[in-house]
Structure formats: C-alpha cells, structure tokens
Enzyme design. Sequence first.
Site, PDB file in Angstrom:
ATOM      1  N   ARG A   1       0.805  -1.234   0.000  1.00 43.25           N
ATOM      2  CA  ARG A   1       0.000   0.000   0.000  1.00 43.25           C
ATOM      3  C   ARG A   1       0.832   1.275   0.000  1.00 43.25           C
ATOM      4  O   ARG A   1       0.457   2.252  -0.650  1.00 43.25           O
ATOM      5  CB  ARG A   1      -1.037  -0.030   1.128  1.00 43.25           C
ATOM      6  CG  ARG A   1      -0.499  -0.013   2.510  1.00 43.25           C
ATOM      7  CD  ARG A   1      -1.282  -0.921   3.430  1.00 43.25           C
ATOM      8  NE  ARG A   1      -0.664  -2.237   3.398  1.00 43.25           N
ATOM      9  CZ  ARG A   1      -1.319  -3.360   3.510  1.00 43.25           C
ATOM     10  NH1 ARG A   1      -2.603  -3.363   3.642  1.00 43.25           N
ATOM     11  NH2 ARG A   1      -0.664  -4.500   3.479  1.00 43.25           N
ATOM     12  N   THR A   2       1.932   1.293   0.719  1.00 42.18           N
ATOM     13  CA  THR A   2       2.661   2.560   0.826  1.00 42.18           C
ATOM     14  C   THR A   2       3.219   2.995  -0.530  1.00 42.18           C
ATOM     15  O   THR A   2       3.053   4.136  -0.958  1.00 42.18           O
ATOM     16  CB  THR A   2       3.790   2.443   1.872  1.00 42.18           C
ATOM     17  OG1 THR A   2       3.221   2.008   3.099  1.00 42.18           O
ATOM     18  CG2 THR A   2       4.484   3.776   2.087  1.00 42.18           C
TER      19      THR A   2
ATOM     20  N   HIS B   1       7.757   6.085  10.441  1.00 40.99           N
ATOM     21  CA  HIS B   1       6.935   5.942   9.241  1.00 40.99           C
ATOM     22  C   HIS B   1       5.950   7.119   9.283  1.00 40.99           C
ATOM     23  O   HIS B   1       4.759   6.944   9.569  1.00 40.99           O
ATOM     24  CB  HIS B   1       6.213   4.597   9.301  1.00 40.99           C
ATOM     25  CG  HIS B   1       5.574   4.154   8.018  1.00 40.99           C
ATOM     26  ND1 HIS B   1       5.421   4.994   6.933  1.00 40.99           N
ATOM     27  CD2 HIS B   1       5.044   2.950   7.661  1.00 40.99           C
ATOM     28  CE1 HIS B   1       4.814   4.316   5.962  1.00 40.99           C
ATOM     29  NE2 HIS B   1       4.579   3.078   6.387  1.00 40.99           N
TER      30      HIS B   1
ATOM     31  N   ARG C   1      12.063   4.116   1.159  1.00 42.79           N
ATOM     32  CA  ARG C   1      11.836   3.117   2.218  1.00 42.79           C
ATOM     33  C   ARG C   1      13.082   2.254   2.284  1.00 42.79           C
ATOM     34  O   ARG C   1      13.594   1.804   1.254  1.00 42.79           O
ATOM     35  CB  ARG C   1      10.618   2.253   1.921  1.00 42.79           C
ATOM     36  CG  ARG C   1      10.554   1.019   2.816  1.00 42.79           C
ATOM     37  CD  ARG C   1       9.267   0.269   2.712  1.00 42.79           C
ATOM     38  NE  ARG C   1       8.184   0.972   3.378  1.00 42.79           N
ATOM     39  CZ  ARG C   1       7.026   0.404   3.721  1.00 42.79           C
ATOM     40  NH1 ARG C   1       6.811  -0.863   3.442  1.00 42.79           N
ATOM     41  NH2 ARG C   1       6.088   1.102   4.320  1.00 42.79           N
TER      42      ARG C   1
ATOM     43  N   LYS D   1      22.403  -5.793  -6.923  1.00 45.62           N
ATOM     44  CA  LYS D   1      23.806  -6.097  -7.196  1.00 45.62           C
ATOM     45  C   LYS D   1      24.734  -5.499  -6.136  1.00 45.62           C
ATOM     46  O   LYS D   1      25.944  -5.569  -6.257  1.00 45.62           O
ATOM     47  CB  LYS D   1      24.195  -5.554  -8.585  1.00 45.62           C
ATOM     48  CG  LYS D   1      23.389  -6.163  -9.716  1.00 45.62           C
ATOM     49  CD  LYS D   1      23.812  -5.575 -11.047  1.00 45.62           C
ATOM     50  CE  LYS D   1      22.895  -6.077 -12.157  1.00 45.62           C
ATOM     51  NZ  LYS D   1      23.026  -5.261 -13.372  1.00 45.62           N
TER      52      LYS D   1
HETATM   53  C1  NCD Z   1       3.857  -1.115   8.055  1.00 47.32           C
HETATM   54  C2  NCD Z   1       5.318  -0.922   7.760  1.00 47.32           C
HETATM   55  O1  NCD Z   1       5.825  -1.280   6.697  1.00 47.32           O
HETATM   56  O2  NCD Z   1       5.954  -0.354   8.641  1.00 47.32           O
HETATM   57  N1  NCD Z   1       3.073  -1.284   6.928  1.00 47.32           N
HETATM   58  C3  NCD Z   1       2.686  -0.173   6.218  1.00 47.32           C
HETATM   59  O3  NCD Z   1       3.480   0.623   5.764  1.00 47.32           O
HETATM   60  N2  NCD Z   1       1.376   0.026   6.083  1.00 47.32           N
HETATM   61  C4  NCD Z   1       3.593  -2.074   9.134  1.00 47.32           C
HETATM   62  C5  NCD Z   1       3.993  -3.522   8.963  1.00 47.32           C
HETATM   63  O4  NCD Z   1       4.726  -3.879   8.052  1.00 47.32           O
HETATM   64  O5  NCD Z   1       3.549  -4.305   9.798  1.00 47.32           O
END
Ligand code: NCD
Length: 303
Positions: free
Chosen positions: A52-53, A130, A102, A80
């Site tokens: 989703r992100t 986050h 990320r 790599k």
């Molecule tokens: C979370 C994450 O990646 O920190 N998910 C997200 O971004 N919606 C939480 C998780 O992975 O449990």
Amino acid sequence: MSPPPHLLGIEGLSAARIERLLSLAQRFHAAAPPRSLAGKRLLVLFYEASTRTRTSFEVAARRLGAETVSVTAQSSSIEKGESLLDTVYTLSAMVIDGIVVRHASSGAPRLVAEHVDVPVINAGDGMHEHPTQALLDGFTILRHRPAIAGLKVAIIGDLLHSRVARSNLLLLSRLGAEVWLCGPRTLLPPEFAAYGPGVRLTHELEEALAGADVVMVLRIQMERMRESFFPSEAEYVARYSVTRERLRTAKPDALVMHPGPMIRGVEISAEVADSPQSVIREQVENGVLIRMAVLHDALQGAA
Ligand code: NCD
C-alpha cells in the site's frame, strides 16, 4: 539557502506543520485536487517490500500531475549491491524534484537527505519512523472524531519493531491524546514512556482497552526478529489477540485500526477486522490523500 522541506519523521515536526498537512489532506478530500505538481518528477525508491505505501505514493503523485520513477530492490542494481548513495546519485542525474525512500536501515532517508538538494520523504526506515502512516492514521481518526486531544488510544502488539507505533506515539501524544502501549515485556521498550506526556505502558490488554476510543493493532514483525520474543504464537494469541469479546471493554464505538498487512487470527480476529467499527480500509484510502498533502507541501515550493 535553507534546506528543502524534507519529511524524515514526526519527531522534529511542529504541531503547526502536522495541522497544516492534515488540513491539506482534508482540502484534497473535499474538492478536486489541483495539478500542483505538473512537470515534476518523483523518485520512489523502495528497498523493502511494500504494497500500500508504494502504490499510494505513486497514485498520490500522479493525481497532482507529477511523473513517478519507481525503483524497487528486486528490479535494480540495488540487488547487485550498489550503495544507497550511489543509487541516489545515479538516479538524480535524471533530474528529479523529490525522493520517497523506504529502507530497512533506520536513518537511511536522513543520509539521503544530507546528500541531495531535493526534498526527501521517509516511507518507513527500519524500526525508526513511518511519518506518513502516522499522519494518515491521525487523519482517519479526525474523520470520525472532532479532535485527537483527550482521546484514549491503545496501540497493541509488537511495539519494539514498529516504526508505525513510534511515529504514531509521537504524533498522537503531541496532539494531546492519551496513548496506551500494550504488548509482551520483550516487545514493549520502557523508554517509550518518555516519548510524550500522555504515554502509558501496560502488559495487560484489558487495561489498555478499557474505555479506549481508538484501538490500533500492530503486526508481529517476524522479519526484524533474530531471536524468539515470546514462547509461541498460540501464547501470544491467548494474551494479546484483539477479539470481539475483548473489544467489549473499549468504548462501544471505538475505532479499530491496523496499518496492514494484517495477519488475521494472530494479532486481530477476522471478525474484528471486518466489523463496522473497523476503519482499516479507510486508512488505505486516506493514505493517498495524506501522501498528496505531503508531496504538495514538500515539492510545490521546491526548485
Ligand atoms: C507497516 C510498515 O511497513 O511499517 N506497513 C505499512 O506501511 N502500512 C507495518 C507492517 O509492516 O507491519
């Protein structure tokens, strides 16, 4: 020259900027969004799995008229062994106006921000923060409640490994909520109590849920564990799984939230996840609005 308006975490973000982002998301919800980022190019760099992100950042950027260039660890030189900064330098040569990153290492977005002159947005760094998740969670609560101040919010599960919990803790306590953190001793760091004025810690689920206005459930982040943090999944479920029966101690209209991905039957029962109180799907929808607000805010003024 002042630095670009990065978004690296909720820590260091003023209550005024939080409020501005939340009201911008509300504006984008109420009326057709402007094409304020037409002609801009956003680099979306994901070194960790995401559903989703990543997609919501891409959708948000496009809705504002920006172009996106997405790079994931599985389809690039990252695989790599190219270093994070080399990757960023290479891709910056293609002329970009902002970077969403990320990464499994805490602090990676800050490192990138120190070496580029465009805004950097943290889409989750290791166990650290986050920020867009906390903003979308705050926004989701505000679509159901007039204010965050005075609410009792229970955050339940694997607090230790959760960047979602850390960012939410900072945001919700800054906006005046009483935040109860609940999980097994091994997954609940005592130093979290110092994160905000209204933060409370408990190992008893009943205490966290009693009279709660919002129940936020977290996944057990097995991928970040090198050792065992609790005896067995069955034991965890027996003490901490949020079931319909246990939810009865919360306010009758308490909102149920989960950042996803959820493991039904472990941290949350399917019944609770799909109940009318659950706003889990709405969180995903609101994720797009918040990321639009964040991108508009960071990139619009940027060169
Ligand atoms: C979370 C994450 O990646 O920190 N998910 C997200 O971004 N919606 C939480 C998780 O992975 O449990």
